[in-house]
Each structure stands twice: as structure tokens, then as C-alpha cells.
Design a protein around this motif. Sequence first.
Motif, PDB file in Angstrom:
ATOM      1  N   ARG A 159      -6.279  28.372  21.105  1.00 35.97           N
ATOM      2  CA  ARG A 159      -7.670  28.494  20.641  1.00 35.97           C
ATOM      3  C   ARG A 159      -8.438  27.209  20.908  1.00 35.97           C
ATOM      4  NH1 ARG A 159      -5.655  30.622  15.761  1.00 35.97           N
ATOM      5  NH2 ARG A 159      -6.467  28.818  14.608  1.00 35.97           N
ATOM      6  N   SER A 160      -7.798  26.091  20.600  1.00 38.28           N
ATOM      7  CA  SER A 160      -8.447  24.796  20.786  1.00 38.28           C
ATOM      8  C   SER A 160      -8.765  24.551  22.257  1.00 38.28           C
ATOM      9  CB  SER A 160      -7.548  23.681  20.249  1.00 38.28           C
ATOM     10  OG  SER A 160      -8.131  22.426  20.468  1.00 38.28           O
ATOM     11  N   SER A 161      -7.822  24.900  23.138  1.00 31.76           N
ATOM     12  CA  SER A 161      -8.009  24.691  24.568  1.00 31.76           C
ATOM     13  C   SER A 161      -9.144  25.555  25.108  1.00 31.76           C
ATOM     14  CB  SER A 161      -6.716  25.012  25.319  1.00 31.76           C
ATOM     15  OG  SER A 161      -6.921  24.995  26.714  1.00 31.76           O
ATOM     16  N   VAL A 162      -9.174  26.838  24.712  1.00 30.67           N
ATOM     17  CA  VAL A 162     -10.226  27.753  25.177  1.00 30.67           C
ATOM     18  C   VAL A 162     -11.591  27.265  24.713  1.00 30.67           C
ATOM     19  CG1 VAL A 162     -11.166  30.081  24.898  1.00 30.67           C
ATOM     20  CG2 VAL A 162      -8.732  29.774  25.356  1.00 30.67           C
ATOM     21  N   GLN A 163     -11.650  26.885  23.453  1.00 32.41           N
ATOM     22  CA  GLN A 163     -12.926  26.401  22.920  1.00 32.41           C
ATOM     23  C   GLN A 163     -13.394  25.151  23.647  1.00 32.41           C
ATOM     24  OE1 GLN A 163     -13.856  26.614  18.617  1.00 32.41           O
ATOM     25  NE2 GLN A 163     -13.872  24.397  18.706  1.00 32.41           N
ATOM     26  N   GLU A 164     -12.473  24.228  23.909  1.00 32.45           N
ATOM     27  CA  GLU A 164     -12.822  22.979  24.594  1.00 32.45           C
ATOM     28  C   GLU A 164     -13.332  23.256  26.003  1.00 32.45           C
ATOM     29  OE1 GLU A 164     -13.338  18.884  24.345  1.00 32.45           O
ATOM     30  OE2 GLU A 164     -12.709  20.299  22.805  1.00 32.45           O
ATOM     31  N   GLN A 165     -12.674  24.196  26.709  1.00 35.48           N
ATOM     32  CA  GLN A 165     -13.118  24.545  28.059  1.00 35.48           C
ATOM     33  C   GLN A 165     -14.521  25.145  28.045  1.00 35.48           C
ATOM     34  OE1 GLN A 165     -10.036  26.451  30.743  1.00 35.48           O
ATOM     35  NE2 GLN A 165      -8.886  26.418  28.832  1.00 35.48           N
ATOM     36  N   PHE A 166     -14.801  25.952  27.021  1.00 34.39           N
ATOM     37  CA  PHE A 166     -16.129  26.552  26.905  1.00 34.39           C
ATOM     38  C   PHE A 166     -17.178  25.483  26.614  1.00 34.39           C
ATOM     39  CE2 PHE A 166     -19.347  28.817  24.214  1.00 34.39           C
ATOM     40  CZ  PHE A 166     -19.884  29.601  25.221  1.00 34.39           C
ATOM     41  N   LEU A 167     -16.868  24.576  25.702  1.00 32.67           N
ATOM     42  CA  LEU A 167     -17.814  23.520  25.351  1.00 32.67           C
ATOM     43  C   LEU A 167     -18.141  22.648  26.561  1.00 32.67           C
ATOM     44  CD1 LEU A 167     -16.458  22.364  21.859  1.00 32.67           C
ATOM     45  CD2 LEU A 167     -18.413  23.832  22.324  1.00 32.67           C
ATOM     46  N   ARG A 168     -17.164  22.482  27.456  1.00 33.13           N
ATOM     47  CA  ARG A 168     -17.358  21.618  28.630  1.00 33.13           C
ATOM     48  C   ARG A 168     -17.841  22.380  29.861  1.00 33.13           C
ATOM     49  NH1 ARG A 168     -12.852  16.774  28.252  1.00 33.13           N
ATOM     50  NH2 ARG A 168     -13.267  16.264  26.079  1.00 33.13           N
ATOM     51  N   ASP A 169     -18.220  23.635  29.666  1.00 32.51           N
ATOM     52  CA  ASP A 169     -18.763  24.472  30.754  1.00 32.51           C
ATOM     53  C   ASP A 169     -17.734  24.778  31.836  1.00 32.51           C
ATOM     54  OD1 ASP A 169     -21.145  24.503  29.432  1.00 32.51           O
ATOM     55  OD2 ASP A 169     -22.213  23.170  30.797  1.00 32.51           O
ATOM     56  N   ASP A 170     -16.448  24.663  31.524  1.00 29.92           N
ATOM     57  CA  ASP A 170     -15.414  25.054  32.485  1.00 29.92           C
ATOM     58  C   ASP A 170     -15.185  26.562  32.432  1.00 29.92           C
ATOM     59  OD1 ASP A 170     -14.974  22.442  33.369  1.00 29.92           O
ATOM     60  OD2 ASP A 170     -13.608  22.031  31.711  1.00 29.92           O
ATOM     61  N   ILE A 171     -15.551  27.174  31.307  1.00 30.92           N
ATOM     62  CA  ILE A 171     -15.522  28.628  31.143  1.00 30.92           C
ATOM     63  C   ILE A 171     -16.951  29.084  30.903  1.00 30.92           C
ATOM     64  CG2 ILE A 171     -14.785  30.536  29.644  1.00 30.92           C
ATOM     65  CD1 ILE A 171     -12.286  28.922  28.995  1.00 30.92           C
ATOM     66  N   GLN A 172     -17.374  30.128  31.605  1.00 21.86           N
ATOM     67  CA  GLN A 172     -18.744  30.605  31.428  1.00 21.86           C
ATOM     68  C   GLN A 172     -18.879  31.509  30.212  1.00 21.86           C
ATOM     69  OE1 GLN A 172     -20.273  33.143  34.543  1.00 21.86           O
ATOM     70  NE2 GLN A 172     -22.285  33.336  33.595  1.00 21.86           N
ATOM     71  N   VAL A 173     -17.869  32.360  29.989  1.00 21.96           N
ATOM     72  CA  VAL A 173     -17.983  33.392  28.957  1.00 21.96           C
ATOM     73  C   VAL A 173     -16.806  33.325  27.991  1.00 21.96           C
ATOM     74  CG1 VAL A 173     -18.186  35.877  28.518  1.00 21.96           C
ATOM     75  CG2 VAL A 173     -19.140  34.896  30.617  1.00 21.96           C
TER      76      VAL A 173
END
Length: 716
Positions: free
Chosen positions: A267-281
Motif C-alpha cells: 500500500r505504501s509503495s503504490v501510494q508513493e508512486q502515485f504521489l510522485r506521478d509514476d502511476i497515473q491512476v
Amino acid sequence: MQQTKEAILKQYFGYESFRPNQAAIIETVMDGQDCLVLMPTGGGKSICFQIPALLKPGLTVVVSPLIALMKDQVEALKGNGIEAAYLNSSQSGPEQDQILWQAKLGKLKLLYIAPEKLFSGNTIQFLKEWQVSLFAIDESHCISSWGHDFRPEYRQLNLLKELFPNVPIIALTATADRVTRRDILRQLGIENAPTYVSSFDRPNLNLTVLPGRKRIEQIKRFIHKHERQSGIIYCLSRKGTETVAASLQREGIKAEYYHAGLRPEIRSSVQEQFLRDDIQVIVATIAFGMGIDKSNVRWVIHYNLPSNVESFYQEIGRAGRDGSPADTALFYSYMDIITRQEMINNSEQPMEQKEVLKAKLERMKQYAEADICRRRILLSYFNEAVEQDCGNCDVCRNPRTRFDASIIAQKALSAITRTEQKIAMGMLIDILRGSRNRSVIQYGYDRLRTFGVGNDLKGEEWAEYISQMLNSGVMDIAYDEAHAFKLNAFSEQVLRGQRKVELVKFIPVAERKAKEEAQVISAKPKQEIIRDALFEKLRVLRKQLADSLSVPPYVIFSDATLSEMAQKRPITEAQMKAVAGIGAEKYRRYGSVFIEEIVRFAKENTQPGTRIAKGLTYLETWELYQQGYSVKVMAQKRDLNPVTILSHLIKLKEDGHAVDLEALMDPQAYEPIVQAAQELSIRKDEPLKPIYELLNEQYDYGQIRLALVIAEGKSG
């Protein structure tokens, strides 16, 4: 000398003025009073306690429910040059000890802390020994069982007023109806504190409700229209998040799912990727997003109907926190209502609480089914009257055309009756349109009197009208009987012609899509296309900087700040600091690198007569000045009049560049020009021709303006 709240706002946050209510709230807190603050998500709640924290001596303690919220806000504060830290269970013992030591030494202005951490160990005793000047209770609706996100650990906060009677409390929330507001004040022991309610209107949010059919296909089209823009899709179930995310990944969309069943590190990794714009959705349950301070979320989709308006409003509020335009979409079908009702009935809540939950669900249903301005419905829920339609929801943009659909309804209800109320949507449409497929023939439905009576309508039209009839209560649906339709009292009245049925006229998807595309194509003038291209350059630069510093991109600059940069093209320190969201610290850290990017883009895209060219011409003069050329040589190199070169250098000086104006001045000319100006009472911004003529045209206009600017600088 103590700074004013306005000076703090500009220096640390880069804004020239306060939003409504912020200044009054800050004054209340500075006077040592408690208060309750209701502001919509993105409305600027944090400013209301962060500025008092900087103005007051000592430490401000911020009680916050989620680790992500603390981490985001602390990173943003540090990015603005403010000493802040957080304490929660994610940190090791030595890390927590170091933060406690910093607080003890008075090196922190704000300390974010989880409620359970606040009342464990020696934390309260430490706070008593330190100089605590303010308690800020963020997401304060969590203290009320009437709120939509009650958290039992928040109930301990009623001890704060007993333990720290002289320390003011500011409670903050984005969503609370009147009952919840009263309960928050009572639970915190500040019943008589003033309540500040800001407008809940978020005019930058575009509100849309979509039919709950072919949701994945609609989502894919939606995301492709929002290329490279961050968004959140909320689903009711964990399985739903995984299914939707997988569908998007197969389309090449950078999407991940998030729910409470995942391991904490995932969860932490997914959230961090989203916050850093590495994940769009992010496709998530409501376990995601509370307090996430990501300002560049450009859209939010609800795959399923939320259980109440408070949750819906808070979740759509995670889009467009920076004030820039953002889109929201809610899928709705009658099945969503049934599912939510079953969840309430099967819950272990007391009967009184179940009735409250059902009433809140009914209000959500009314919003989804509305054919009047949706924003007016939302705002009225929060007791805010609005006199005009918003113009930024699907109903306002495409006013509903209603028609008498009683005959259509009678045809459908008659078919349901003649099949003994055993058929679902697909079979009903097949019978009405006269489809001779295997199932229809197998059950003998092709021999019904109603077989084929609706062949004048397409299948998608019938699907739309049947859904509307369901949502309007014309008939019921039994989900425990394979979704079979059932008649009710309303149905009987319609069949007997005792009651009319009005429906909204069907518009084909292709027609709606073509209309939207035509609007998009016609809405982009050439200048706007160039601006969008610069915004994209700045967005990429922001991402590169963020990655190098290991922070989310929005911590550097928000989308709104980048958009203003792309529009105004600042190329000097003064111009850059005039952009909203750029304070002294932000400029020190990032100003020059963004100016370089703007200049680079300007040189590549200069067109005569545009604002880019105007900004660039000053910069070209500045570059020549730095190389040590005289005004005469600069004029020759640029094929410009020396007077024009001098005007550039004066403007550059005013914008903060290190230009030695006195070195450019003819020493023999200075005194006569200044004396003539005094004689004629003429200032530098007034017409200079009288001075030019009084001095017998001996000195050019460049030297005259230069002398007056220097003289004004000396007198000032």
C-alpha cells in the motif's frame, strides 16, 4: 519585530491575499480562542493553523488521523522553509526520540501526531513540559459518531481541554452537517466556540453522473481524454479495484489498485508512486485518499455510488485541490442503491443509526437522479443557498429534455406482467424489440401479445429508459431472483393509465461523443496550444526535480502555479515571485531553473507580437549587458535604438536584476535633467517632452528617463 500574517502568507506560501474566512480564523486563534472551521477540501484549512504556528511562540501540535496526511503536509512545509515533523507508528524508536528532542529544544514550529500516539507513552507529559501554543484537530468529524468517518481513538481528544485549559483548540473538517458540527464542539469540550463555515462551492470541479452501463469502456475513454493527468477511481469492493485496474493495465494505462487487504508495504509503495506521478491512476476503496495532499489530481471517478453525500463530497474534493479545473464522474444504477441498502440492513449498527444511514443514502440517490443543477443539490445539503445554476455540471451543460413516456412504460410493464415477473433487463429488451433468439423461443415469449411492440426503439434506448423507470420507482428489481423485475403500486397505476411517466430523452453515445470532440477542437486557439506546450515542459522539469529530491512533484509547485507560469512566462525574480504559490524559499530553491526552461522554450517558440517575444527581448538585452557591452554596441547588435536598450535596462533593474544604472548615465547630463524635472514638476512616468524641449533637445529621451529613475531611487 513580529511579522504580520500577510507577510507570512507571502514569504512562506507565495500568496498575496487570504481566501474567505482565513484571516478572521487566524485572528481568532491569535486571540487565544477555540474555534471550529469548515472548509471544503482544497479550501485552505491548513493555512488557518500553520500561519498562527509561525506567528505564535512555541509549538503547534496537529492531531491527524493518517500517516500519509502527516507525511504530505510535513514535506510541503519543509519545502516552504518551515521546520515541521511528524510522530507516528511508522517510525523507529530512535527516529521518534530525535523528533522529540528537536521539539524539546524548540527547533520545531509544527508537530503532526496521530491521536493514538498522542495518548501513549510519555507524550502528554512531554507536551506539558514544552511550550504548546495551539492544538489543531484535523479531520475533526472523526470524533463524532454522526460523522461519516467516526474513529473511536478520536474520542480521547476530549481530555485536551482538561489537560491544557489555556491552550486554544482549532478543529477543522471539510464535511460536517449541523448535527455533526454540534457534536464535534461538544466532544472537544468547546461548546461555545465560534464556528466558521466557508462556502462549500468548488466551482473548478466539473460534476457529471454517467449511466452505470459499460463502465469500463466509459472509463477508458475518459482517461484517454485526460492523458498524463493523475486521477482516482473509487470502487465499493476490493475485488472491484483489482478488476478495474487490470482492465486499464491491458490498455497500457499506468494504473494500480489500493485497498486495506494489501500488505502495508505494498500500500505504501503504490501510494508513493502515485504521489510522485509514476502511476497515473489509482483504483481504490475509500481506504485511500483521506488527507492526501496531492494537489495535481485532475479527476475523480466513482465506480459505485457512495453511501452518503459527505463521503462523496470529500472524495471528489481530492481533485483540483490547487484550484485548477478538474473533472468528476459518478456512475449510477439502481443496483447501487440496493447494494448499499443491503449493507446497511446487514450491519451491526443500532436501528436508530441505520435509519440515519438510510436517510443519508436517500439524499445521495436524489443527487444521482437529479435533472436540476447538481451543484445546487450538493450545496443545499450543507445548508448553503445558491441562487444560480453553476454551468459546470452535466445537467447545466446539457439541460434535460423530458417527454411523456407513459406508453413506453406501459409496454415494458405489460411485458413484465405477461412473463409472470420473471425476466431481467436483457430478456425484457429482446421481447419488446421482437428478437427471435433461442431463449425467447425456448420460453415461448415470441407468442406474447407484447412481443415486438417496442421495435421502434433501439436496444440502447430501451436500456436507458428501463434504467430511468427503475430509478424513478416505476417498478422494482429482485436481485435475489436473478435481477427479475417486479411490479409495485406505481406500476399498477401506470398500467391503468392513472399515472403518467416522464423520462429524459435518450441521446446516443456517439452523438454525445461527437459533440464533446467538436467542443474540444473549437476551444483551442493557437496561443493556448503554445501555452499548453510550455506547461508540459514545466511539468516534465518539475518531475525531474522531484525525483532528484525524492519528493512528490506537487511539493515543488502545484499545477495551478505551473499553469500561471506558462501563461505569464516570468523571466525575472520579481516576475517569478509574483506568480501565486512562489514564496521566497520556493524561488531560492527552484526559481532560476524554471526561468531557464521558460527562456529556452521562448527562444524556440518566439513569434512576432506575442508575449513570449516581449519577455525574451528584455532577456536578450540582459545577456548582452552581462557580457559587458556598452549601450551603443548593444543597440548595434540588436538592431535597436539606444533609447530602447536603456528602457530595457531600466525595466530589468525594476524587476530585480543587478543593473548599475548610474554607470550608464552621462555624468554631465544628470544634474541639468534633474533640475529641469524639478522646475517642471515632472516624474519619470509622465511625458518627458517638456524636459526635452526645455534643455534645447540636448539630451535624448533615454538619458532623461535614466536620470529621473536614478533620482527617484536616491530620494526613495
